[in-house]
Structure formats: C-alpha cells, structure tokens
Design an enzyme around this catalytic site. Sequence first.
Site, PDB file in Angstrom:
ATOM      1  N   GLN A  49     -30.039 -12.628  18.497  1.00 50.03           N
ATOM      2  CA  GLN A  49     -30.349 -13.542  17.406  1.00 50.03           C
ATOM      3  C   GLN A  49     -31.820 -13.947  17.369  1.00 50.03           C
ATOM      4  OE1 GLN A  49     -27.372 -16.733  17.142  1.00 50.03           O
ATOM      5  NE2 GLN A  49     -26.168 -15.310  15.885  1.00 50.03           N
TER       6      GLN A  49
ATOM      7  N   MET B 146     -28.078 -11.621 -18.591  1.00 50.12           N
ATOM      8  CA  MET B 146     -29.485 -11.367 -18.919  1.00 50.12           C
ATOM      9  C   MET B 146     -29.821  -9.896 -18.745  1.00 50.12           C
ATOM     10  SD  MET B 146     -32.129 -12.709 -20.110  1.00 50.12           S
ATOM     11  CE  MET B 146     -32.452 -14.447 -19.880  1.00 50.12           C
TER      12      MET B 146
ATOM     13  N   LYS C 145     -35.447 -22.640  21.611  1.00 43.76           N
ATOM     14  CA  LYS C 145     -34.385 -23.434  22.217  1.00 43.76           C
ATOM     15  C   LYS C 145     -34.863 -24.151  23.481  1.00 43.76           C
ATOM     16  CE  LYS C 145     -29.503 -23.199  23.377  1.00 43.76           C
ATOM     17  NZ  LYS C 145     -28.288 -22.370  23.452  1.00 43.76           N
TER      18      LYS C 145
END
Lengths: 606, 183
Positions: free
Chosen positions: A135, A495, A184
Amino acid sequence: MNPSVNQLKNLSKAGPDPLKDGKRSGARITVESLIRNDVKVIFGFPGGAVIPLYDEIMNFADQVRHIMARHEQGAVHAAQGYARVTGRTGVAIATSGPGASNLITGLTDAHLDSNPLVVLGGQVATSLIGSNAFQECDMMGMTNCITKHNFQCRNIEELEEIIDQAFYIASTGRPGPVYIDLPKDVQMQTTANGRSGPLDLPYYVTTRPVDPHALARAVTLIQSAKRPLLVMGNGVVQAGASEVLGDFARSLGIPVVTTVLSKGVFDEFDPLSVGAGGMHGRRVANYAFTHCDVLIAFGCRFSDRVTGNPKAFEKNKKIVHVDIDPYEIGKNLSVHVELNADALDVAKALNKEMGDTPNPWPKWSDKIKRYRSICNQCIESAAKARLLPKQLMGALNHVLADDDVVVTGVGQHQMFAAHYLYRSKPRTFITSGGAGTMGFGLPAAIGAAVGNPNSNTWLLDGDGSLQMTVQELGTLAAIDEKVIIVVMDNGYLGMVRQWQELFHDRRYSSVELNNNPDFVKLADAYGLEGRRADSMVELKEALSYARDAENSVLIHVPVEKESNIMPMVSPGASLADTFGECVKVKGEFFAKEELKQSDCSTGENR
Amino acid sequence: MRREHTLSIMVRNKPGVLTKIAGMFYRRNYNISALTVGKMHIQGLSKILISVPVDDRDVELLRRQIENMVDVQWAKLLDRNQSILIEVCLIRIAYDSSEERREIMANSHPYRPRIRRVSDRSITLEIAENPDIVDDFVEVMSQHEIFDISRTGMTALGPGLPPIKRSDKEEIVDDVIDEDNVN
C-alpha cells in the site's frame, strides 16, 4: 472569506497536551492542529496507514466531527462541497496506497476550481518509502501538478509547522488544495515540542496591493466605454466581493455575466443579469460577450469553455482583467489593463472612484434587459411522451428558495441547470466547472448539506453521473443532514450522446444506459425514501413533498431520451456562431421578429 | 517560433523543489536543454538556471507560473546578450602517437583548455566558456577520437541586481533601484 493574513501567519502554539511522559504523538499533534485551525468537520475513510490518526480522532470526537464516506473520492468531493458552500477549508483523510490514489480525481477537481482543501494521506513508514512496500504510492510525485502545494512529513518535529502552513496556503491568495503525506511511523513518534511564532513561508505571496496607475487606466477605459460588460467569475465568490461589485454594477447600470462556476454571484432575478455565458451559455450572455466594447473581468480565468475561440473573443473589445493570480492575467486573452490584486480591494476602489456616476449607457443596458427577457420566456417545445428537461428546470425554479443550495453532477443536466435555474446568491450553485467530474454531485451535496444547516440542499444529478459515486448514498443515510436528490434519467451519457449526434453522425458509441437500476428501489435499499415522477403533476407533488420532508428524498425523473441542451457553441468556434433552435439566423443572436414581440419594459421575470 | 530562453530561479533548498519545477516544464511540453542548480551564499537558498526553447509569447506566462510556486522566491528571464553564460566541459581524447597528441594540443590551443589528466593513451582537457564556444570546441575536437565528454549545462548571472524580494500585502516595498546602472 479568507481569514486575515496576520491572524494565520502569527499562529502561536496551543500548548502541548501532556501525555503520561509529557509528549504528544504525531497523530495527536495532527488532530490538535486541525482543531486549532478551526476545523469542525472531516470527511475521511480509514485504513492501515492512518489507524493511529483515527485513534486520536476518536479522542476528540466532541470537538471535531468525522464523517465516514464510502469511497475516498466521496470523501474529498464532500470536503469540496463543504468548502464551496461555507468558504472554509475542507478537510479529507485517506489511507496510503489505493486510498490516497483514490483522492487524485478530487484533488484535480479542487485544483481546477480553486477550492481551499487540506487533504491528509497516510503513507508507509519512512524507512519503507521508495521500496514499493504494501500500500505504498508516490503521492508526492502524483500530486505535484494537481495541488497548490504538497508536503511530506518525514519527522515529527516539522509536523505542526507543516499543518499550519498547509492551512495558510490553502486558504489565502488564490485558494487551492494542499496535500500532506503522513507516514505511519511519524504518526506514532512522540515529541514534547510544538510550533510557535510566525510561519516559515518567506516567499509565499498571497496578494498584491492595488496598483493606482492600473486602476486609473481601468477607470478611464470604463468611462470611455459605450457598451461595457462586467464578468463576475468564481474569484468574486472567493473574495467575498459579490455585494460590493453588485452595487457597482447596479449603480452604473453595467450588465453582468457570470460563468457556470460562479452562477449566483449576481442576483439572476436582477434585470441587469444575463446569466452564465460560454459554450452552453444563454443567448443574451453570449450576445453581451460578443457585442460589448469594454469587458471588465473579475476573478475569471477565461477558460476555453467561456471564450470559445479566444482570437474571436478578444476582437473589437478592450479587456480589464482583475485577478489575484498573476499567472491567469492575460494567459488566454490579450488584456489592456492588468490588475493583479484582491477582487474585493479593486471592487471597493472602483466603487469609490466611479460609484456615483449615473448610468452613462442607458441604450445598451436597456437593450440587454430586453434581450434578457426574450431569453427568459424561452421557446416551448411540444410535449413528448416523457418529461422534458426544461420542464424539470421550470418545476425546480418554482420550488427553490433563494437560500437553498443546488448541487449538480456533470453532463446535460448540469448545463440545463446552469442555463435555466435562477440563483440569486453566491455559493448557492455548486458544480464541477474546470474538471467536469462525473460523480461529483452526490458527495459534494453531502458536504454542502453539512455546511448548510439552515436551508434545503438539492442535488440535481444525471443517471450516468450519479452512478459513478452512488455508494455515497450510504454516507447520506448515516448522517442527520438532508439532501433532496433529483435524478434526471435519460438513459444515456447525455452530453456525450449529444456530441455524437451533432458531430459524429449519430454514432452512439458506448453511451447507452439501458439497464439502469430502479433508482427508487436503490434509495430504499440504502434506507432512504424514493419517489418516481413521470408527469408534471407527479413531479410538482414530489418536489413539494421533498422540500418539506424531514429526511432525504430521492426523486427519479425519467426524461425525454434524446433531448439536447441548446443553444451551443462548437468547440473552438466563436461565441457568435452559437447555434440551436432558438437561434433563427446564424450569427444573429436575436431575430427581428422576436424583438417586435417582446414587451418587456422592466425586464423583471420572477 | 521557439527560441532558446534562459530562466534564473531562486528557490528554497528543500527536497522536491527541483522535481516540481522540472515537472512543470515536462507537463507543458517544453524540453529543457540545460539545467544547473547550486547553493547560494545565503543559507537555505539555491539558484536554478534553466535553458529551454520557448515561444516568446509564452515565456512570461511560464515565468509567472514558476514564480507562483510556494518555494520559489523569484523567477527571472535573463537577456542572454547581456548576461554572463558559462558552461564547463571535460573532454577525454585518445591518441596513438606523440605526434597526434601535439596535433590535439595545437587544435585546442585557441580555446586555452586546462589539462586535467594525461596518460600514454589519452588526454583530458577542460574548458569553462560560453556554451556556444563550448559547442565549437567540441566540434573542433571531434576530428580526433573522443573517448568521453561531460558537460555541466549552463550557469549564468544576469546584469544588475536580483529582483527585490516579493512582499506580502502588509509590507509594500518600492522597486527604486535602477538596474541598468549596476553591473
């Protein structure tokens, strides 16, 4: 409103809240710093790399509220909606890796629309950075281009300074998103130190004083004008200058045009308001752009959506450009008077110099007022099997209060709203302008509702747009605030379909949404009330019901599938080449027959 | 028409600042020709010199965009004709015979290179000159066998004083110094 420069620059240390050994953790410092920077609500989504932070957030639940989104993109858009409605700095939190990278779209959107945000992303421990750890994601590299500034805190000693600097940078000068990467281990380190004294930002300039020479040139130019036009862009909203500038426009009788992003900055019920101009602008707005001789632009960056072909746009007119960001002045157009200063300062100065002049161009302002009321009457198309988007807009206009906030997604419904809804106050029309992010609507409406406790928050969304972040219905269901969701369902990515119809021979490549869920059942599945309106009678009833209801309501409105939002300017074409069914003669915005039929003496049309 | 422009940028010496500035050029599709960075005499500040082909119309925009960055003190466009431009070039040339070495020395003599290293097979020369002259030197030397070259890219000092430090709203500083009379 931006807090005063001095207040923020000289923030003093709040004083450490001693833990057992007299030290605070990085996580505690973070939460305390947020509170000290006047943060009342955070939108976020937890994860491994921010668990220490979330642990501390729980300790301060009585001072700062955390609203958990269902996707990090929802968190950052909600922070945007909150910031846009309140003018305060929005705060979002995500974990490292995929959590942080899910913030990218929201940061891009905030960057292009100059929203003040401070976004905290978790990061792996400092010893692991650069090793492709679990991560891990190089958010610093990724956010270099989509933030006003970014920080990575590698050491707890610099944390408090970083956070204070982040808030100062985000909310001053031209506002923008600031990203902070928070490893962290830094969250878990402890220190007894804090921050004190002025911020260490010697080279960050927030604004410059009004140049008296440039101001004098601007005044001379305006005095010599025969057909002046005032553009109030989003910068006017951010500077809090809408009232002063509005007074200026009204006392001199200068027509006012806004952008889609700044819609509402000038009262659209005022006869001098021509509404929003540009690619899908109202005829009278683009007429004013094309035929004015002096354009006074405040806080507008002249995006390509506003100007069409810039060479054609700047022809036959002189431009006064007022902006707080020197980079925007003269970026897209040739400018005759550059005023690099705060819009409020310039507005006050202009009012002082010229505010007493009675209207010197009555013919021009009367003409604009007449054209405006022609536009307001609009053309009724034959009713078809399903409701027309225009009818939906009309019904909304009847039920909206001045103080209500309208949020939109992106697409045809957005342009219909910009074109047809009346908004009279700044920060009451919230839409993704520069980025045009589909999926912006629902989470932004949630943030807007949190920042707007005193009136209704309405979301007008498309079936395509809504489904990009529909999981945020869960976020809405979990909070007390109310949003009225109106889903304009045409079964297409409208659109794109319109462009394919107009420019690609009706080759509808991957735009059909023929398996939409039953939106009422979907709302019900999330614990929200849902209604469906297939006719005007049902629609009006549902809208009144929703307006007065205690809780959120979703109203599913199926509309005509192949409706187009017109008039329109082709990409790269001049505004004068607006086309659409209301433009009878190409190149002439208003046909002679229309002028004969109009009977507008006052131009009032409420 | 893209013309070679030189930007002198004073920045805070913090990690990531160079990346951000270089990234901005990449993002706007400008290919940096040369880039040097070095510490200033003032603590915590560095000077970046960038040489890049840009359209005349766009260069002021680019300068403003760089100057907007939080860690940039100022960004100045240098007039190449009035500035001192220097680039260092190290060049290692091979030779087989002492006659060839004499030829190398004769050919390089007009450029007054410093001799950095000599071996029985190669000689390493150094010049510090205007980049155009360095280009000429390299071209002249390429009639011999070049082992290796290392060029620093260009550093520069413009005429006059650096810009007055930009100030925030509270302190208004007047720019009264006449730059033309200082060199």
